[in-house]
Write a protein that holds these residues in place. Structure first.
Motif: not given
Length: 458
Positions: A77, A88-89, A92-93, A95, A97-98
Protein backbone atom coordinates in the motif's frame (compact mmCIF):
# COMPACT_ATOMS: atom_id res chain seq x y z
CA UNK A 1 7.39 -13.48 4.06
CA UNK A 2 10.10 -14.63 1.64
CA UNK A 3 9.78 -13.50 -1.97
CA UNK A 4 10.00 -17.16 -3.01
CA UNK A 5 6.74 -17.88 -1.09
CA UNK A 6 4.73 -15.17 -2.82
CA UNK A 7 2.25 -16.27 -5.49
CA UNK A 8 0.10 -13.12 -5.65
CA UNK A 9 0.60 -9.42 -4.90
CA UNK A 10 -2.20 -6.94 -4.23
CA UNK A 11 -1.63 -3.17 -4.52
CA UNK A 12 -3.77 -0.56 -2.74
CA UNK A 13 -3.08 2.60 -4.73
CA UNK A 14 -2.03 0.66 -7.82
CA UNK A 15 -1.79 3.66 -10.16
CA UNK A 16 0.91 5.55 -8.28
CA UNK A 17 4.10 6.04 -10.27
CA UNK A 18 6.25 4.18 -7.72
CA UNK A 19 3.68 1.47 -7.01
CA UNK A 20 3.23 0.67 -10.68
CA UNK A 21 6.97 0.02 -11.13
CA UNK A 22 6.90 -2.64 -8.39
CA UNK A 23 3.71 -4.09 -9.87
CA UNK A 24 5.54 -4.50 -13.18
CA UNK A 25 8.40 -6.32 -11.40
CA UNK A 26 6.01 -8.90 -9.97
CA UNK A 27 4.16 -9.22 -13.31
CA UNK A 28 7.53 -10.06 -14.90
CA UNK A 29 8.09 -12.61 -12.12
CA UNK A 30 4.94 -14.42 -13.29
CA UNK A 31 2.79 -13.75 -10.21
CA UNK A 32 -0.89 -12.85 -10.02
CA UNK A 33 -0.89 -9.06 -9.64
CA UNK A 34 -4.06 -7.16 -8.76
CA UNK A 35 -5.13 -4.01 -6.95
CA UNK A 36 -7.31 -0.99 -6.31
CA UNK A 37 -6.99 2.61 -7.41
CA UNK A 38 -9.35 5.53 -6.93
CA UNK A 39 -9.45 6.60 -10.58
CA UNK A 40 -8.47 5.11 -13.95
CA UNK A 41 -5.49 6.72 -15.67
CA UNK A 42 -3.25 6.10 -18.66
CA UNK A 43 -0.89 4.27 -16.31
CA UNK A 44 -3.57 1.96 -14.87
CA UNK A 45 -4.86 1.22 -18.35
CA UNK A 46 -1.34 0.25 -19.41
CA UNK A 47 -0.96 -1.98 -16.34
CA UNK A 48 -4.21 -3.73 -17.21
CA UNK A 49 -2.88 -4.40 -20.73
CA UNK A 50 0.23 -5.91 -19.14
CA UNK A 51 -1.88 -8.33 -17.10
CA UNK A 52 -2.76 -6.57 -13.84
CA UNK A 53 -6.31 -6.88 -12.46
CA UNK A 54 -7.47 -3.44 -11.26
CA UNK A 55 -10.80 -2.17 -9.92
CA UNK A 56 -11.75 1.40 -9.03
CA UNK A 57 -14.32 1.06 -6.25
CA UNK A 58 -13.32 0.47 -2.64
CA UNK A 59 -14.73 -3.05 -2.22
CA UNK A 60 -13.52 -6.15 -0.36
CA UNK A 61 -15.78 -8.25 -2.61
CA UNK A 62 -13.76 -7.14 -5.66
CA UNK A 63 -10.49 -8.64 -4.36
CA UNK A 64 -9.64 -11.61 -6.66
CA UNK A 65 -9.66 -15.12 -5.21
CA UNK A 66 -5.91 -15.54 -5.79
CA UNK A 67 -5.30 -12.60 -3.44
CA UNK A 68 -7.35 -13.97 -0.52
CA UNK A 69 -4.73 -16.34 0.94
CA UNK A 70 -2.56 -14.78 3.68
CA UNK A 71 0.16 -17.41 3.30
CA UNK A 72 0.84 -16.62 -0.36
CA UNK A 73 -0.34 -13.05 -1.05
CA UNK A 74 1.68 -9.95 -0.25
CA UNK A 75 -0.26 -6.68 0.15
CA UNK A 76 1.48 -3.42 -0.79
CA UNK A 77 0.00 0.00 0.00
CA UNK A 78 0.97 3.62 -0.46
CA UNK A 79 1.11 6.00 2.55
CA UNK A 80 -1.42 8.22 0.74
CA UNK A 81 -4.12 5.56 1.42
CA UNK A 82 -6.10 6.33 4.62
CA UNK A 83 -5.80 3.87 7.51
CA UNK A 84 -9.55 3.20 7.42
CA UNK A 85 -9.58 2.10 3.77
CA UNK A 86 -11.97 -0.90 3.66
CA UNK A 87 -9.63 -3.21 1.78
CA UNK A 88 -6.57 -2.28 3.85
CA UNK A 89 -8.53 -2.90 7.08
CA UNK A 90 -9.75 -6.30 5.79
CA UNK A 91 -6.27 -7.48 4.81
CA UNK A 92 -4.90 -6.52 8.22
CA UNK A 93 -7.74 -8.21 10.08
CA UNK A 94 -7.19 -11.39 8.06
CA UNK A 95 -3.50 -11.53 9.01
CA UNK A 96 -1.95 -10.72 5.64
CA UNK A 97 1.63 -9.45 5.28
CA UNK A 98 0.99 -5.74 4.60
CA UNK A 99 3.93 -3.58 3.49
CA UNK A 100 4.55 -0.05 2.35
CA UNK A 101 6.00 0.33 -1.12
CA UNK A 102 9.32 1.36 0.45
CA UNK A 103 9.50 -1.84 2.50
CA UNK A 104 9.26 -3.91 -0.68
CA UNK A 105 12.01 -1.84 -2.27
CA UNK A 106 14.04 -2.43 0.90
CA UNK A 107 13.75 -6.18 0.41
CA UNK A 108 14.94 -5.77 -3.17
CA UNK A 109 18.00 -3.78 -2.03
CA UNK A 110 18.93 -6.75 0.15
CA UNK A 111 18.38 -9.21 -2.70
CA UNK A 112 20.24 -7.04 -5.26
CA UNK A 113 22.86 -4.26 -5.11
CA UNK A 114 20.82 -1.09 -4.70
CA UNK A 115 21.97 2.03 -6.54
CA UNK A 116 19.75 4.64 -4.90
CA UNK A 117 19.23 8.34 -5.56
CA UNK A 118 17.90 10.48 -2.70
CA UNK A 119 17.33 14.22 -2.35
CA UNK A 120 14.67 16.90 -2.13
CA UNK A 121 14.88 17.38 -5.89
CA UNK A 122 16.69 16.01 -8.92
CA UNK A 123 16.30 12.38 -7.91
CA UNK A 124 13.91 11.30 -10.68
CA UNK A 125 16.05 12.70 -13.50
CA UNK A 126 19.32 11.56 -11.92
CA UNK A 127 18.12 8.02 -11.23
CA UNK A 128 16.59 7.76 -14.72
CA UNK A 129 19.85 8.98 -16.31
CA UNK A 130 21.88 6.49 -14.29
CA UNK A 131 19.48 3.64 -15.14
CA UNK A 132 19.68 4.46 -18.86
CA UNK A 133 23.49 4.60 -18.83
CA UNK A 134 23.69 1.24 -17.05
CA UNK A 135 20.90 -0.40 -19.07
CA UNK A 136 22.61 0.27 -22.41
CA UNK A 137 26.06 -0.69 -21.06
CA UNK A 138 27.67 -4.09 -20.46
CA UNK A 139 26.75 -3.69 -16.75
CA UNK A 140 22.94 -3.54 -17.29
CA UNK A 141 20.50 -2.98 -14.40
CA UNK A 142 16.98 -3.29 -13.06
CA UNK A 143 15.28 0.00 -12.17
CA UNK A 144 12.31 1.33 -10.19
CA UNK A 145 11.91 4.98 -11.14
CA UNK A 146 9.69 7.88 -10.09
CA UNK A 147 8.86 8.96 -13.63
CA UNK A 148 8.16 7.64 -17.10
CA UNK A 149 11.37 7.71 -19.13
CA UNK A 150 11.14 8.98 -22.69
CA UNK A 151 13.59 6.31 -23.84
CA UNK A 152 11.50 3.36 -22.67
CA UNK A 153 7.98 4.68 -22.06
CA UNK A 154 8.01 3.09 -18.62
CA UNK A 155 9.19 3.59 -15.04
CA UNK A 156 10.57 0.05 -14.78
CA UNK A 157 13.55 -1.67 -16.39
CA UNK A 158 14.27 -5.39 -16.17
CA UNK A 159 17.54 -7.26 -16.56
CA UNK A 160 17.85 -11.01 -16.18
CA UNK A 161 21.65 -10.74 -15.82
CA UNK A 162 22.50 -7.70 -13.70
CA UNK A 163 22.62 -7.69 -9.91
CA UNK A 164 22.20 -3.90 -9.81
CA UNK A 165 18.84 -2.24 -9.15
CA UNK A 166 18.43 1.54 -9.51
CA UNK A 167 15.91 2.97 -7.05
CA UNK A 168 14.58 6.45 -6.42
CA UNK A 169 14.88 6.85 -2.63
CA UNK A 170 11.87 8.82 -1.40
CA UNK A 171 12.23 10.81 1.84
CA UNK A 172 8.46 11.35 2.22
CA UNK A 173 7.20 9.58 5.37
CA UNK A 174 10.85 8.49 5.95
CA UNK A 175 10.28 5.79 3.33
CA UNK A 176 13.97 5.64 2.36
CA UNK A 177 14.85 4.30 5.81
CA UNK A 178 13.68 0.86 4.62
CA UNK A 179 16.43 0.75 1.98
CA UNK A 180 19.89 -0.76 2.30
CA UNK A 181 21.80 0.95 -0.52
CA UNK A 182 24.97 -0.44 -2.02
CA UNK A 183 25.64 3.02 -3.39
CA UNK A 184 23.65 6.21 -3.15
CA UNK A 185 23.65 9.73 -4.53
CA UNK A 186 22.24 12.52 -2.35
CA UNK A 187 21.38 15.47 -4.59
CA UNK A 188 20.01 17.97 -2.07
CA UNK A 189 18.57 18.31 1.43
CA UNK A 190 16.53 21.51 1.20
CA UNK A 191 13.78 21.10 3.84
CA UNK A 192 10.45 19.79 2.57
CA UNK A 193 7.50 17.72 3.84
CA UNK A 194 7.47 19.71 7.09
CA UNK A 195 3.91 18.42 7.63
CA UNK A 196 5.65 15.06 8.26
CA UNK A 197 8.96 16.14 9.80
CA UNK A 198 7.92 19.22 11.76
CA UNK A 199 11.29 20.99 11.59
CA UNK A 200 14.17 21.45 9.16
CA UNK A 201 16.46 19.84 11.72
CA UNK A 202 14.35 16.66 11.79
CA UNK A 203 14.42 16.57 7.98
CA UNK A 204 18.23 16.76 7.94
CA UNK A 205 18.47 14.13 10.67
CA UNK A 206 16.39 11.80 8.50
CA UNK A 207 18.94 12.11 5.69
CA UNK A 208 21.81 11.63 8.12
CA UNK A 209 20.21 8.37 9.32
CA UNK A 210 19.77 7.30 5.69
CA UNK A 211 23.56 7.51 5.20
CA UNK A 212 24.07 5.00 8.05
CA UNK A 213 22.17 2.41 5.98
CA UNK A 214 24.72 2.25 3.12
CA UNK A 215 26.30 -1.19 3.06
CA UNK A 216 30.04 -1.53 3.86
CA UNK A 217 31.99 -1.78 0.61
CA UNK A 218 29.55 0.56 -1.07
CA UNK A 219 29.73 4.29 -1.66
CA UNK A 220 28.11 7.66 -0.91
CA UNK A 221 28.16 10.34 -3.63
CA UNK A 222 26.94 13.53 -1.96
CA UNK A 223 26.40 17.01 -3.35
CA UNK A 224 29.00 19.43 -2.07
CA UNK A 225 28.01 21.97 0.59
CA UNK A 226 24.87 20.34 2.00
CA UNK A 227 23.81 21.27 5.55
CA UNK A 228 23.45 17.58 6.40
CA UNK A 229 26.62 15.82 7.56
CA UNK A 230 26.70 12.11 6.66
CA UNK A 231 27.34 9.30 9.14
CA UNK A 232 28.49 6.33 7.08
CA UNK A 233 29.63 2.93 8.32
CA UNK A 234 33.27 1.85 8.21
CA UNK A 235 34.20 0.65 4.73
CA UNK A 236 31.85 3.01 2.86
CA UNK A 237 33.68 5.18 0.31
CA UNK A 238 32.58 8.83 0.29
CA UNK A 239 32.77 11.18 -2.70
CA UNK A 240 31.40 14.66 -3.30
CA UNK A 241 30.20 16.30 -6.50
CA UNK A 242 28.79 19.56 -7.83
CA UNK A 243 28.64 21.50 -11.07
CA UNK A 244 32.15 23.00 -10.86
CA UNK A 245 33.87 21.41 -7.85
CA UNK A 246 34.32 18.11 -6.03
CA UNK A 247 35.63 14.62 -6.70
CA UNK A 248 33.20 14.51 -9.63
CA UNK A 249 32.37 17.71 -11.53
CA UNK A 250 32.09 19.32 -14.97
CA UNK A 251 34.64 21.49 -16.77
CA UNK A 252 34.79 23.20 -20.17
CA UNK A 253 30.99 23.61 -20.32
CA UNK A 254 29.73 24.70 -23.75
CA UNK A 255 26.11 25.86 -24.24
CA UNK A 256 24.89 27.02 -27.64
CA UNK A 257 22.70 26.25 -30.65
CA UNK A 258 20.42 24.12 -28.49
CA UNK A 259 23.27 21.83 -27.44
CA UNK A 260 25.27 21.33 -24.23
CA UNK A 261 28.69 19.67 -23.96
CA UNK A 262 31.14 19.38 -21.08
CA UNK A 263 34.10 17.38 -19.78
CA UNK A 264 33.38 14.96 -16.90
CA UNK A 265 36.10 15.14 -14.24
CA UNK A 266 36.43 12.01 -12.09
CA UNK A 267 38.96 10.39 -9.71
CA UNK A 268 38.52 7.19 -11.75
CA UNK A 269 38.79 8.45 -15.34
CA UNK A 270 37.99 11.79 -16.97
CA UNK A 271 35.60 11.73 -19.94
CA UNK A 272 35.87 14.52 -22.52
CA UNK A 273 33.12 15.99 -24.69
CA UNK A 274 30.06 14.57 -22.97
CA UNK A 275 26.95 15.67 -24.88
CA UNK A 276 23.54 16.00 -23.21
CA UNK A 277 20.77 14.29 -25.13
CA UNK A 278 18.29 16.34 -23.07
CA UNK A 279 20.14 19.68 -23.21
CA UNK A 280 18.92 21.55 -20.12
CA UNK A 281 21.52 23.38 -17.97
CA UNK A 282 20.40 21.73 -14.69
CA UNK A 283 21.04 18.35 -16.32
CA UNK A 284 24.78 19.01 -16.33
CA UNK A 285 24.88 18.59 -12.56
CA UNK A 286 22.33 15.73 -12.61
CA UNK A 287 24.48 14.08 -15.28
CA UNK A 288 27.64 14.41 -13.19
CA UNK A 289 25.94 12.52 -10.32
CA UNK A 290 24.46 9.87 -12.64
CA UNK A 291 27.77 9.25 -14.41
CA UNK A 292 29.61 9.09 -11.08
CA UNK A 293 27.43 6.24 -9.81
CA UNK A 294 27.42 4.45 -13.18
CA UNK A 295 31.21 4.73 -13.39
CA UNK A 296 31.63 3.36 -9.87
CA UNK A 297 29.36 0.46 -10.90
CA UNK A 298 31.72 -0.39 -13.77
CA UNK A 299 30.60 1.59 -16.84
CA UNK A 300 33.35 2.53 -19.30
CA UNK A 301 34.00 5.99 -20.75
CA UNK A 302 32.40 5.27 -24.13
CA UNK A 303 29.32 3.81 -22.39
CA UNK A 304 28.99 6.94 -20.23
CA UNK A 305 29.17 9.18 -23.31
CA UNK A 306 26.70 7.09 -25.31
CA UNK A 307 24.25 6.93 -22.39
CA UNK A 308 24.29 10.68 -21.82
CA UNK A 309 23.98 11.47 -25.53
CA UNK A 310 20.98 9.15 -25.97
CA UNK A 311 19.07 10.03 -22.78
CA UNK A 312 15.85 11.78 -23.84
CA UNK A 313 14.50 12.83 -20.44
CA UNK A 314 11.52 12.00 -18.24
CA UNK A 315 7.85 12.89 -18.67
CA UNK A 316 6.95 16.10 -16.79
CA UNK A 317 10.61 16.92 -16.04
CA UNK A 318 11.43 19.97 -18.17
CA UNK A 319 9.32 18.40 -20.89
CA UNK A 320 9.17 20.29 -24.23
CA UNK A 321 5.76 20.14 -25.97
CA UNK A 322 6.34 22.97 -28.48
CA UNK A 323 9.66 24.43 -29.55
CA UNK A 324 9.82 26.86 -32.47
CA UNK A 325 10.36 30.54 -33.25
CA UNK A 326 6.76 31.46 -32.34
CA UNK A 327 6.05 29.37 -29.25
CA UNK A 328 7.84 27.33 -26.62
CA UNK A 329 5.75 25.22 -24.24
CA UNK A 330 7.41 23.37 -21.36
CA UNK A 331 5.85 21.37 -18.53
CA UNK A 332 7.85 20.76 -15.37
CA UNK A 333 6.94 18.78 -12.24
CA UNK A 334 8.80 21.36 -10.09
CA UNK A 335 6.83 21.91 -6.87
CA UNK A 336 9.50 22.94 -4.32
CA UNK A 337 10.96 26.48 -4.34
CA UNK A 338 14.49 25.25 -5.10
CA UNK A 339 13.20 23.15 -8.03
CA UNK A 340 11.34 26.14 -9.43
CA UNK A 341 14.43 28.31 -8.96
CA UNK A 342 16.56 25.84 -10.95
CA UNK A 343 13.86 25.50 -13.61
CA UNK A 344 13.53 29.29 -13.94
CA UNK A 345 17.31 29.71 -14.20
CA UNK A 346 17.53 27.06 -16.91
CA UNK A 347 14.72 28.66 -18.93
CA UNK A 348 16.35 32.10 -18.58
CA UNK A 349 19.65 30.67 -19.80
CA UNK A 350 17.99 29.07 -22.83
CA UNK A 351 15.71 32.00 -23.74
CA UNK A 352 17.52 35.15 -22.62
CA UNK A 353 15.70 37.62 -24.88
CA UNK A 354 12.16 36.21 -24.83
CA UNK A 355 9.19 36.81 -22.55
CA UNK A 356 8.72 33.89 -20.14
CA UNK A 357 5.35 33.20 -18.51
CA UNK A 358 4.71 30.54 -15.85
CA UNK A 359 1.37 29.02 -14.93
CA UNK A 360 1.98 27.57 -11.47
CA UNK A 361 -0.26 25.35 -9.36
CA UNK A 362 1.06 25.21 -5.76
CA UNK A 363 1.08 21.69 -4.28
CA UNK A 364 -0.11 21.25 -0.66
CA UNK A 365 -1.36 23.86 1.80
CA UNK A 366 1.45 23.14 4.27
CA UNK A 367 4.18 23.56 1.65
CA UNK A 368 2.62 26.86 0.51
CA UNK A 369 2.33 28.06 4.11
CA UNK A 370 5.96 27.16 4.89
CA UNK A 371 7.60 28.40 1.67
CA UNK A 372 5.39 31.04 -0.01
CA UNK A 373 8.14 33.67 0.21
CA UNK A 374 10.67 31.30 -1.38
CA UNK A 375 8.16 30.39 -4.12
CA UNK A 376 7.68 34.08 -4.89
CA UNK A 377 11.43 34.70 -4.93
CA UNK A 378 11.99 31.90 -7.46
CA UNK A 379 9.03 32.80 -9.67
CA UNK A 380 10.14 36.44 -9.73
CA UNK A 381 12.98 35.42 -12.08
CA UNK A 382 10.31 35.16 -14.78
CA UNK A 383 8.41 37.94 -16.57
CA UNK A 384 4.86 36.86 -15.80
CA UNK A 385 3.27 34.52 -13.25
CA UNK A 386 -0.24 33.06 -13.42
CA UNK A 387 -1.19 31.39 -10.14
CA UNK A 388 -3.80 28.62 -9.86
CA UNK A 389 -5.56 27.49 -6.69
CA UNK A 390 -3.56 25.18 -4.40
CA UNK A 391 -3.72 21.47 -5.27
CA UNK A 392 -4.60 19.86 -1.91
CA UNK A 393 -3.48 16.24 -2.58
CA UNK A 394 -3.79 14.54 0.83
CA UNK A 395 -4.49 17.72 2.86
CA UNK A 396 -7.46 19.66 4.17
CA UNK A 397 -7.49 23.46 3.61
CA UNK A 398 -5.68 25.69 6.12
CA UNK A 399 -7.44 29.00 6.91
CA UNK A 400 -5.65 31.94 5.29
CA UNK A 401 -3.39 29.77 3.15
CA UNK A 402 -4.07 30.40 -0.56
CA UNK A 403 -2.09 31.22 -3.71
CA UNK A 404 -2.60 34.89 -2.79
CA UNK A 405 0.31 34.55 -0.33
CA UNK A 406 2.66 33.92 -3.26
CA UNK A 407 0.90 36.53 -5.44
CA UNK A 408 1.42 39.27 -2.84
CA UNK A 409 5.10 38.34 -2.36
CA UNK A 410 6.16 38.48 -6.02
CA UNK A 411 8.71 41.20 -6.76
CA UNK A 412 7.59 44.52 -8.26
CA UNK A 413 7.63 44.48 -12.05
CA UNK A 414 6.50 40.86 -12.38
CA UNK A 415 3.18 40.65 -14.23
CA UNK A 416 0.76 38.55 -12.21
CA UNK A 417 -2.74 37.12 -12.14
CA UNK A 418 -4.76 34.44 -10.37
CA UNK A 419 -7.08 31.91 -12.01
CA UNK A 420 -9.02 28.77 -11.20
CA UNK A 421 -8.15 25.57 -13.01
CA UNK A 422 -11.28 25.97 -15.17
CA UNK A 423 -10.07 29.39 -16.31
CA UNK A 424 -6.65 28.22 -17.59
CA UNK A 425 -7.72 27.10 -21.08
CA UNK A 426 -9.89 30.21 -21.74
CA UNK A 427 -6.90 32.34 -20.66
CA UNK A 428 -4.54 30.56 -23.08
CA UNK A 429 -7.13 30.82 -25.87
CA UNK A 430 -7.58 34.56 -25.32
CA UNK A 431 -3.88 35.44 -25.35
CA UNK A 432 -0.63 34.65 -27.06
CA UNK A 433 2.52 33.53 -25.24
CA UNK A 434 6.16 33.47 -26.24
CA UNK A 435 7.72 31.01 -23.79
CA UNK A 436 5.16 29.33 -21.52
CA UNK A 437 6.05 26.92 -18.72
CA UNK A 438 3.46 24.92 -16.77
CA UNK A 439 4.74 24.22 -13.24
CA UNK A 440 3.55 21.97 -10.43
CA UNK A 441 2.89 18.39 -9.31
CA UNK A 442 -0.92 18.55 -9.29
CA UNK A 443 -3.56 18.11 -11.98
CA UNK A 444 -2.74 21.28 -13.98
CA UNK A 445 -0.45 19.08 -16.10
CA UNK A 446 -3.53 17.27 -17.45
CA UNK A 447 -4.32 20.42 -19.46
CA UNK A 448 -0.94 20.58 -21.22
CA UNK A 449 -2.01 18.68 -24.39
CA UNK A 450 -4.95 21.09 -24.83
CA UNK A 451 -2.70 24.10 -24.12
CA UNK A 452 -0.31 22.86 -26.83
CA UNK A 453 -3.17 22.58 -29.37
CA UNK A 454 -4.39 26.10 -28.57
CA UNK A 455 -0.90 27.56 -29.04
CA UNK A 456 -0.33 25.62 -32.27
CA UNK A 457 -3.58 27.01 -33.67
CA UNK A 458 -2.54 30.63 -33.16
Amino acid sequence: MEISHIKAVYFIGAGGIGMSAIARYFIHCGMVVAGYDKTPSELTRQLEKEGMLIHYEESVESIPQACRKPESCLVVYTPAVPANHQELVWFREQGFEVMKRAQVLGILTQKHKGLCVAGTHGKTTTSSMCAHILHQSHVECNAFLGGITKNYGTNYLLSTQSDYVVIEADEFDRSFHWLRPWMTVITSTDPDHLDIYGTAEAYLESFRHYTTLIQPGGALIIHRGLAMKPDVQKGVRTYDYSLNEGDFHAENIRIGNGEIQFDFISPIENVKDVQLGHPIPINIENGVAAMAMAQLAGCKADELKYGMRTFHGVDRRFDFHLKDDRHVLISDYAHHPKEILESARSIRQLYQNRKITAIFQPHLYTRTRDFYREFAEALSLLDEVVLCDIYPAREEPIPGVTSKLIYDSLKPGVERSMVTLDEVLPLVKSRDFDVLVVLGAGDLDNLVPQIAKLLEAK
